[in-house]
Design a protein around this motif. Structure first.
Motif, mmCIF file in Angstrom:
data_model
loop_
_atom_site.group_PDB
_atom_site.id
_atom_site.type_symbol
_atom_site.label_atom_id
_atom_site.label_comp_id
_atom_site.label_asym_id
_atom_site.label_seq_id
_atom_site.Cartn_x
_atom_site.Cartn_y
_atom_site.Cartn_z
ATOM 1 N N LEU A 13 -2.589 1.285 -3.094
ATOM 2 C CA LEU A 13 -2.677 1.590 -1.664
ATOM 3 C C LEU A 13 -2.312 0.371 -0.829
ATOM 4 C CD1 LEU A 13 -5.924 3.762 -1.601
ATOM 5 C CD2 LEU A 13 -3.554 4.548 -1.365
ATOM 6 N N ARG A 39 -10.460 10.588 -5.024
ATOM 7 C CA ARG A 39 -11.095 9.467 -4.327
ATOM 8 C C ARG A 39 -10.131 8.709 -3.424
ATOM 9 N NH1 ARG A 39 -13.248 9.273 -9.442
ATOM 10 N NH2 ARG A 39 -11.771 7.664 -10.143
ATOM 11 N N HIS A 40 -8.830 8.848 -3.657
ATOM 12 C CA HIS A 40 -7.833 8.078 -2.893
ATOM 13 C C HIS A 40 -6.774 9.044 -2.372
ATOM 14 C CE1 HIS A 40 -9.623 4.410 -4.591
ATOM 15 N NE2 HIS A 40 -9.600 5.044 -5.753
ATOM 16 N N HIS A 41 -7.070 9.657 -1.258
ATOM 17 C CA HIS A 41 -6.187 10.674 -0.709
ATOM 18 C C HIS A 41 -4.826 10.075 -0.372
ATOM 19 C CE1 HIS A 41 -9.432 13.528 -0.601
ATOM 20 N NE2 HIS A 41 -10.189 12.671 0.084
ATOM 21 N N LEU A 56 -2.650 9.096 -2.586
ATOM 22 C CA LEU A 56 -2.155 8.265 -3.680
ATOM 23 C C LEU A 56 -1.353 9.118 -4.660
ATOM 24 C CD1 LEU A 56 -2.193 5.515 -5.223
ATOM 25 C CD2 LEU A 56 -4.237 6.373 -6.399
ATOM 26 N N GLU A 76 -9.217 2.377 -11.507
ATOM 27 C CA GLU A 76 -9.750 2.338 -10.145
ATOM 28 C C GLU A 76 -9.222 1.124 -9.388
ATOM 29 O OE1 GLU A 76 -11.630 4.148 -7.112
ATOM 30 O OE2 GLU A 76 -11.565 4.924 -9.165
ATOM 31 N N ALA A 91 -5.635 1.737 -8.423
ATOM 32 C CA ALA A 91 -5.491 2.666 -7.292
ATOM 33 C C ALA A 91 -5.646 1.921 -5.972
ATOM 34 C CB ALA A 91 -6.520 3.785 -7.407
ATOM 35 N N GLU A 92 -6.651 1.061 -5.880
ATOM 36 C CA GLU A 92 -6.841 0.275 -4.656
ATOM 37 C C GLU A 92 -5.644 -0.647 -4.418
ATOM 38 O OE1 GLU A 92 -9.148 0.623 -2.535
ATOM 39 O OE2 GLU A 92 -10.802 1.648 -3.553
#
Length: 285
Positions: free
Chosen positions: A27, A73-75, A77, A20, A23-24
């Motif tokens: 981005l 959760r992370h469109h 990505l 997680e 992923a942030e």
């Protein structure tokens, strides 16, 4: 082609938190995430008891589930996956060399025992030639725009460490807090009157050196506020204490190998065990 952020998965909550966080970070960097699972070597005599096919099926399902969750959760990505044939240490080290960053989880023991990465995490963090970020379950929720804390030493070349810290702060529209800890000499513990004398003797000179060290980085990143602080005591403990409201703690690791092989230093080791937020270990000469 832009390199992805590699995440080592093992099915634990810590590894999920690492994915997680990655992923942030991806981005912010405009890159993708590459999820990998490195299989533990199984002795031939044990294959009949634990068929390799059963581990492969579990690993594929686990990695696919994490990947689907990140995409949901992370469109936008990009998430790719791979099972690595080598063991965890050689597999993660090799995967990291093809990445911008390696992110792995750390294991919480709780209580006074602190946080233990385990032999794989410590070995990988001490061997990879790229930055490694270690995340424990819950620490991925650190304030994304909190300060980036970085430990430094004015007597060593730390451009790679400071550069990483400033880049991370710039991505987060945040600030950098530089901490230098001066360890007291052994005789200082014989009497409290010695401590103020040591502070007065070393602090002003070190503060000037830190300001000189930060000057080119402030010029390169004019939008990043940077402050330096000199403290007396254990560098590891001071960095952990400063990490309370931070987004990330950054520590360095010398790339020079000892007779015992690649390893991390005592400060990085202490911070990795006790930091309440993700920790980046950055190799430097």
């Amino acid at each position: 082609m832009t390199r992805s952020i590699v995440v080592g998965l093992d099915g634990t909550e810590q590894a999920k938190a690492a994915a997680e966080w990655a992923a942030e970070e991806a981005l912010l960097r405009g890159t993708g995430v590459h999820l990998v699972y490195a299989k533990e070597p199984v002795p031939e005599a044990m294959l009949s008891l634990a068929p390799r096919e059963s581990e492969d099926a579990w690993a594929e399902e686990m990695v696919a589930r994490v990947a689907d969750g990140l995409r949901e959760r992370h469109h936008g990505l990009t998430v790719t996956t791979r099972l690595l044939p080598a063991g965890p240490v050689p597999g993660l080290v090799a995967a990291a060399e093809e990445s911008e960053l390696l992110v792995i989880g750390s294991r919480a023991l709780g209580g006074v025992a602190g946080y233990l990465l385990g032999s794989v995490g410590l070995t990988v963090a001490g061997a990879v030639e790229r930055p490694v970020v270690l995340v424990r379950a819950g620490s991925g929720a650190a304030p994304p725009r909190g300060p980036v804390i970085v430990g430094t030493d004015v007597r060593q070349p730390v451009d790679a460490v400071l550069g990483f810290a400033f880049e991370e702060a710039a991505r987060r529209d945040s600030r950098v807090h530089v901490v230098y800890a001066e360890q007291l000499p052994p005789f200082a513990g014989l009497g409290p009157a010695m401590v103020p004398d040591v502070r007065l003797a070393v602090a002003p000179e070190i503060e000037r050196s830190l300001e000189d060290l930060l000057e080119p980085w402030r010029a390169k990143y004019p939008d990043v506020e940077a402050a330096a602080r000199v403290v007396v005591g254990s560098a590891g403990l001071e960095l952990v204490e400063a990490a309370g409201d931070a987004a990330l703690v950054v520590v360095g690791r010398r790339t020079r190998r000892s007779a015992l092989g690649a390893r991390i230093g005592s400060v990085a080791h202490a911070v990795l065990h006790h930091s309440p937020v993700p920790v980046a270990v950055v190799p430097h000469a």
